[in-house]
Write an enzyme that holds these catalytic residues in place. Structure first.
Site, mmCIF file in Angstrom:
data_model
loop_
_atom_site.group_PDB
_atom_site.id
_atom_site.type_symbol
_atom_site.label_atom_id
_atom_site.label_comp_id
_atom_site.label_asym_id
_atom_site.label_seq_id
_atom_site.Cartn_x
_atom_site.Cartn_y
_atom_site.Cartn_z
ATOM 1 N N HIS A 271 65.451 38.909 61.098
ATOM 2 C CA HIS A 271 64.176 38.285 61.572
ATOM 3 C C HIS A 271 63.279 38.729 59.699
ATOM 4 O O HIS A 271 62.618 37.178 59.511
ATOM 5 C CB HIS A 271 63.248 38.637 62.402
ATOM 6 N N GLU A 513 76.477 28.702 71.139
ATOM 7 C CA GLU A 513 76.400 30.566 70.391
ATOM 8 C C GLU A 513 77.455 31.672 71.263
ATOM 9 O O GLU A 513 77.146 32.981 70.123
ATOM 10 C CB GLU A 513 75.010 30.522 70.967
ATOM 11 N N ASP A 537 73.702 33.352 67.144
ATOM 12 C CA ASP A 537 74.341 34.297 67.975
ATOM 13 C C ASP A 537 75.423 34.074 67.933
ATOM 14 O O ASP A 537 76.246 35.576 68.224
ATOM 15 C CB ASP A 537 73.491 33.603 69.427
ATOM 16 N N CYS A 584 72.969 24.875 63.255
ATOM 17 C CA CYS A 584 71.224 24.859 63.508
ATOM 18 C C CYS A 584 71.374 26.617 63.116
ATOM 19 O O CYS A 584 70.092 27.244 62.651
ATOM 20 C CB CYS A 584 70.347 24.704 64.168
HETATM 21 C C1 PEP Z 1 71.277 30.550 66.654
HETATM 22 O O1 PEP Z 1 71.341 31.016 67.247
HETATM 23 O O2 PEP Z 1 71.747 30.397 65.268
HETATM 24 C C2 PEP Z 1 69.297 29.992 66.556
HETATM 25 C C3 PEP Z 1 69.441 28.855 66.029
HETATM 26 O O3 PEP Z 1 68.808 30.359 67.585
HETATM 27 P P1 PEP Z 1 67.748 31.457 67.392
HETATM 28 O O4 PEP Z 1 67.864 31.773 65.883
HETATM 29 O O5 PEP Z 1 66.571 30.789 67.840
HETATM 30 O O6 PEP Z 1 68.589 32.437 69.151
HETATM 31 MG MG MG Z 2 70.328 31.498 69.203
#
Ligand code: PEP
Ligand code: MG
Length: 649
Positions: A271, A513, A537, A584
């Site tokens: 993060h 994912e 993920d 994404c």
């Molecule tokens: C991902 O897992 O790539 C994603 C976009 O979802 P998050 O980062 O919210 O888990």
């Molecule tokens: Mg995710």
């Protein structure tokens, strides 16, 4: 009854402790402690008979969410600084170049408010109020850490809360105020200093380092006593050096003065890296422990795309890096000027470049920087920011506001992606040993049909007048998707029966994912309109490396060929069925990776708004035919590093 007293016993793994209890429940108390000991005091994993000492009970060895002071490696950083000219190889955290002096992030010093003591009762009440306010602040930090790093890491804040009610601190503070005529601030500061000195006198380096935890809690109380905010003003300058940074640390950086971020641990999906990208600060993560020996004031040349840090570079290297920084700044300026135009490859393929957002303000910001839509609305934000379960109407209002801001651009609304890694205080749940492998995402929503129904009803009501798509997260099996679609159909029929306007149909997609979903993508094709690869993920599950665990997150590289093969598999199954595939995950906004993703057949990208302008330029610089052969080579590679070399990163 005192965490300070228990922990400063200095008891280490394998030591034998003699417990004595008196009073009416003495037997029960001893039995309870015995049980706790038998269970390893709640520490996950097997006990360690050898190796470095572990944390004492109640003080988890958390890394994420604690800031630099608690990152792994802080316990025994190397002492010899890297030789001038050394290149530390890490991972790209956030693109950009920085040439600036190292600045080790340390807690900001706090002045003890040394005003003469007033009336003893008033001083004592002031301290009580500051302790209450600190309790509130730490509670908030705990919730934020639980969201970002998980329950285990968040538990460190439980220890911080215990400090606030610890008689080892309260008794001398009370005596100082009531009997010695000290001010509340002086008395509290003296009590904290005395307790911290006890921690620091211990043999065990881990326990000695915990004096820092105590001091930071002590400082928080002092700041509140002085009427200052519990959090210090933005800080840092030059290239901020740390073991790992908590999201709060990154957000707290002085964006005017900080040129770059260098972390010894963590990976691109941490993060801290995600936030650095959002804030447009160049960052290198996972640079290794050697980074921690770099002295303050040493010149660093940091390349956030290559993932390298040159320590005390020779003058010509520093000059070249500075020239590249300026060239990049000009390129970015040019990219920003064209950000509102469509992104079309050199051979005429249009690529939809959308934004990932987690808040209504982000939607406007995304439109302002040229987003073609929202490819991922992380709806959790509504729930995590609230102190109650948002009602259907509250959700509807928020989704409608987002859709209106988008003014006709598509809005992809992801249903709740919560779990023990991102817990909701008002949603009952069991503790889980492996939250990332537990009841999260769609699994959790299916366990709470009313919650899912309310969210789907809100989405459908907005979809009646806007381009809204519904996307389910963390789907592993076709059966889960079937049940989710039934919930959507049920919500639609109920709304129709109530006479509420709903669209004929809403495009439905899944996030890919979980490797199982990628491997079986063709089985999902008949049930979805689109796929979106959540590579953050997908990479963590493919490499079995938790993205929030700084020790292993670097392994979870979305450009690992194993992940790319799952991307390719999903894209080919989707193309066969005439479905589009978006990415994404964070990799979608990496200009180095974009030609590769397009070469693999990805048709849409969604990313942090800050990356849109450069991502569109990367699309414009790509020729699909060439990108396809790059993809072929990358799929045959044996490591993420090899793929990055092929991509020119
Ligand atoms: C991902 O897992 O790539 C994603 C976009 O979802 P998050 O980062 O919210 O888990
Ligand atoms: Mg995710």
């Amino acid at each position: 009854r005192s965490l300070n007293a228990v922990a400063t016993l200095g008891a280490r793994f394998g030591d034998e402790l003699l417990l004595r209890a008196t009073g009416p429940q003495a037997e029960e108390a001893l039995a309870a402690v015995g049980r706790l000991a038998g269970e390893g005091f709640g520490e996950p994993g097997e006990a360690r008979p050898t190796g470095p000492p572990g944390p004492p009970a109640g003080l988890p060895s958390a890394a994420a969410g604690l800031g630099a002071a608690a990152a792994p490696g802080e316990v025994t950083p190397p002492t010899t600084p890297p030789a001038p000219g050394t290149v530390l190889h890490g991972l790209p955290g956030s693109p950009g170049i920085a040439v600036a002096k190292a600045h080790r992030l340390r807690p900001a010093p706090v002045e003890v408010p040394d005003a003469p003591a007033g009336d003893a009762d008033a001083e004592w009440s002031a301290l009580q109020r500051a302790l209450d306010a600190a309790r509130h602040e730490i509670g908030r930090a705990r919730a934020a850490a639980a969201t970002r790093a998980g329950e285990y890491d968040a538990a460190i804040f439980d220890a911080h809360l215990l400090f606030l009610e610890d008689e080892t601190l309260l008794a001398p503070s009370r005596a100082g105020v009531m009997e010695e005529g000290k001010s509340a601030g002086r008395s509290w500061a003296d009590a904290v200093a005395a307790a911290a000195a006890t921690w620091e006198a211990l043999d065990d380096p881990y326990l000695r380092a915990r004096a820092g935890d105590l001091r930071s809690v002590g400082d928080q109380v002092l700041r509140l006593l002085a009427g200052l905010p519990a959090r210090p003003a933005p800080r840092g300058s030059g290239v901020v050096v740390a073991g790992d940074l908590s999201p709060a640390d990154v957000v707290g950086l002085d964006s005017e003065a900080v040129r770059g971020i260098a972390c010894a641990f963590g990976g691109p999906a941490s993060h801290a890296a995600i936030l650095a990208r959002s804030l447009g600060i160049p960052a290198v993560v996972g640079a290794g422990r050697a980074l921690l020996a770099v002295r303050d004031g040493t010149l660093l040349a940091l390349d956030g795309e290559a993932g390298t840090i040159t320590v005390d570079p020779p003058a010509d290297v520093a000059r070249a890096a500075e020239r590249r920084r300026l060239t990049k700044a000009r390129e970015e300026e040019a990219a920003r000027e064209r950000a509102h135009l469509p992104a079309v490859t050199q051979d005429g393929v249009s690529v939809h470049v959308a934004a990932n957002v987690a808040g209504l303000a982000d939607v406007g910001a995304a439109v302002a920087v040229g987003a073609d839509g929202v490819g991922l609305l992380r709806t959790e934000f509504l729930f995590l920011e609230a102190d109650h379960l948002p009602s259907e109407d509250e959700q509807e209002a928020a989704y409608r506001a987002a859709a209106e801001t988008l003014a006709g651009r598509p809005l992809t609304l992801r249903t709740l992606d919560l779990g023990a890694d991102k817990p909701l205080p008002f949603l009952p749940r069991e503790d889980e040993r492996n939250p990332f492998l537990g009841l999260r995402g769609l699994r959790l929503s299916l366990r709470h049909p009313d919650l899912l129904a309310a969210q789907l009803r809100a989405a459908l009501r907005v979809a009646a007048a806007h381009d809204v798509r519904v996307m389910f997260p963390m789907v592993a099996t076709v059966d889960e998707l079937r049940r989710a679609r039934e919930a959507l159909d049920g919500a639609r029929e109920a709304l129709l029966a109530e006479g509420v306007a709903v669209p004929e149909r809403v495009p439905v997609g899944i996030m890919v994912e979980v490797p199982a979903a990628a491997l079986l993508a063709e089985a999902f094709v008949p049930h979805v309109d689109f796929f979106s690869l959540g590579t953050n993920d997908l990479a963590q599950y493919t490499l079995a490396a938790e993205r929030g665990n700084a020790e292993v997150a670097a392994l979870a590289d979305a450009l690992h060929p194993a992940v790319l093969r799952l991307v390719e598999r999903t894209v080919s199954a989707a193309a066969e069925g005439g479905r589009g595939v978006a990415v994404c995950g964070e990799v979608a906004g990496d200009p180095v990776a974009i030609p590769l993703l397009l070469g693999l057949g990805v048709t849409e990208l969604s990313m942090s708004p800050a990356r849109i302008a450069l991502a569109k330029q990367a699309v414009r610089a790509t020729a699909i035919a060439r990108a396809r052969s790059l993809a072929g080579e990358a799929l045959a590679a044996a490591s993420a590093a090899e793929v990055r070399r092929l991509c020119g990163g």
